[in-house]
Design a protein around this motif. Structure first.
Motif, short mmCIF file in Angstrom:
data_model
loop_
_atom_site.label_atom_id
_atom_site.label_comp_id
_atom_site.label_asym_id
_atom_site.label_seq_id
_atom_site.Cartn_x
_atom_site.Cartn_y
_atom_site.Cartn_z
N THR A 139 0.16 -1.62 -0.16
CA THR A 139 0.09 -0.15 -0.18
C THR A 139 1.04 0.74 -0.11
OG1 THR A 139 -0.58 0.19 2.41
CG2 THR A 139 -1.47 -0.63 1.30
N ASN A 140 2.16 1.48 -0.71
CA ASN A 140 2.64 2.18 0.05
C ASN A 140 3.01 3.31 -1.11
OD1 ASN A 140 5.90 3.96 -1.55
ND2 ASN A 140 5.49 3.25 1.76
N VAL A 141 2.25 3.73 -1.19
CA VAL A 141 2.22 4.97 -2.54
C VAL A 141 3.39 5.56 -3.66
CG1 VAL A 141 1.56 7.25 -3.73
CG2 VAL A 141 0.12 6.62 -1.40
N ALA A 142 4.68 5.37 -2.71
CA ALA A 142 6.00 5.86 -3.22
C ALA A 142 6.17 4.48 -3.75
CB ALA A 142 6.84 6.46 -2.65
N ALA A 143 6.41 3.60 -3.53
CA ALA A 143 6.48 2.54 -4.13
C ALA A 143 5.65 2.19 -5.69
CB ALA A 143 6.55 1.10 -2.69
N LEU A 144 4.09 2.38 -5.25
CA LEU A 144 2.96 2.16 -6.21
C LEU A 144 3.71 3.13 -7.65
CD1 LEU A 144 0.03 1.53 -3.94
CD2 LEU A 144 1.03 -0.17 -5.88
N THR A 145 3.97 4.00 -7.28
CA THR A 145 3.91 5.04 -8.19
C THR A 145 5.01 4.53 -8.89
OG1 THR A 145 2.82 7.21 -7.08
CG2 THR A 145 4.40 7.52 -8.71
N ASN A 146 6.29 4.28 -7.94
CA ASN A 146 7.68 4.37 -9.23
C ASN A 146 7.69 2.95 -9.65
OD1 ASN A 146 9.33 6.57 -8.14
ND2 ASN A 146 9.53 5.58 -6.14
N LEU A 147 7.25 1.76 -9.35
CA LEU A 147 7.11 0.64 -9.42
C LEU A 147 5.68 1.01 -11.27
CD1 LEU A 147 6.40 -2.60 -10.68
CD2 LEU A 147 4.55 -2.22 -9.07
N GLY A 148 5.03 2.11 -11.34
CA GLY A 148 4.53 1.99 -12.69
C GLY A 148 4.67 2.92 -13.33
N ASP A 149 5.50 4.17 -12.71
CA ASP A 149 6.57 4.62 -13.60
C ASP A 149 7.85 4.42 -14.71
OD1 ASP A 149 5.56 7.12 -13.17
OD2 ASP A 149 7.28 8.18 -11.73
N ALA A 150 7.86 3.23 -13.25
CA ALA A 150 8.80 1.73 -14.36
C ALA A 150 8.12 1.31 -15.80
CB ALA A 150 9.78 1.16 -13.70
N LEU A 151 7.18 0.76 -14.70
CA LEU A 151 5.82 0.11 -16.25
C LEU A 151 5.79 0.62 -17.58
CD1 LEU A 151 4.07 -1.88 -13.71
CD2 LEU A 151 5.54 -2.51 -15.17
N VAL A 152 5.70 1.68 -17.69
CA VAL A 152 5.35 3.32 -18.94
C VAL A 152 6.66 2.92 -19.19
CG1 VAL A 152 5.11 5.14 -19.14
CG2 VAL A 152 3.59 4.33 -17.69
N ASP A 153 8.30 2.88 -18.44
CA ASP A 153 9.37 3.06 -19.40
C ASP A 153 9.56 1.49 -20.40
OD1 ASP A 153 9.53 5.83 -17.96
OD2 ASP A 153 10.79 5.26 -17.09
N LYS A 154 8.47 0.81 -19.71
CA LYS A 154 8.93 -0.79 -20.20
C LYS A 154 7.90 -0.85 -21.73
CE LYS A 154 9.19 -5.18 -18.70
NZ LYS A 154 9.51 -6.38 -18.44
N GLY A 155 7.19 0.21 -21.28
CA GLY A 155 6.31 -0.12 -22.27
C GLY A 155 5.10 -0.42 -22.01
N ASP A 156 5.01 -1.00 -20.92
CA ASP A 156 3.68 -1.66 -20.58
C ASP A 156 3.21 -0.69 -19.38
OD1 ASP A 156 1.85 -3.77 -19.09
OD2 ASP A 156 4.09 -4.97 -18.58
#
Length: 120
Positions: free
Chosen positions: A103-120
């Motif tokens: 539920t950590n917002v920073a972890a979730l946000t960073n994961l989302g950003d990394a997935l976007v960078d990956k094209g996912d």
């Protein structure tokens, strides 16, 4: 006074004095397995220290404390954002961070950003 340790005191003094060369020198002497995880995380965020040394320190600390959110997040941030070539590494560390703190917002946000960078 609350954390008396000659090595950590030397690092804090170098940071307070703005002596980046001394911080880099001290980072070479660091034994991450003997340092508190939060201190390793903080030290490894110093961009004056070469990125490979920062990753090395963080990985050693993660081996000792695999569930430490600050270490996982710090590792993820050692890889450049907005670059496809580093996206897999960022995804891996931020997935681990979300696994530790779902539920950590920073972890979730960073994961989302990394997935976007990956094209996912």
């Amino acid at each position: 006074a609350t954390d008396p340790d000659p090595y950590r005191d030397a690092v804090r003094d170098a940071v307070a004095a703005g002596d980046q060369a001394k911080v880099v020198e001290l980072s070479r002497l660091a034994k991450p397995v003997t340092l508190p995880p939060g201190f390793v995380s903080l030290l490894a965020r110093n961009r004056a220290i070469p990125v490979e040394r920062r990753r090395e320190m963080l990985r050693a600390a993660v081996e000792r404390r695999p569930g430490e959110l600050s270490l996982l997040m710090a590792l993820g941030t050692t890889y450049p954002a907005n670059q496809t070539e580093w996206a897999d590494d960022r995804v891996r560390w931020f997935q681990a961070a979300v696994g530790v703190a779902p539920t950590n917002v920073a972890a979730l946000t960073n994961l989302g950003d990394a997935l976007v960078d990956k094209g996912d």
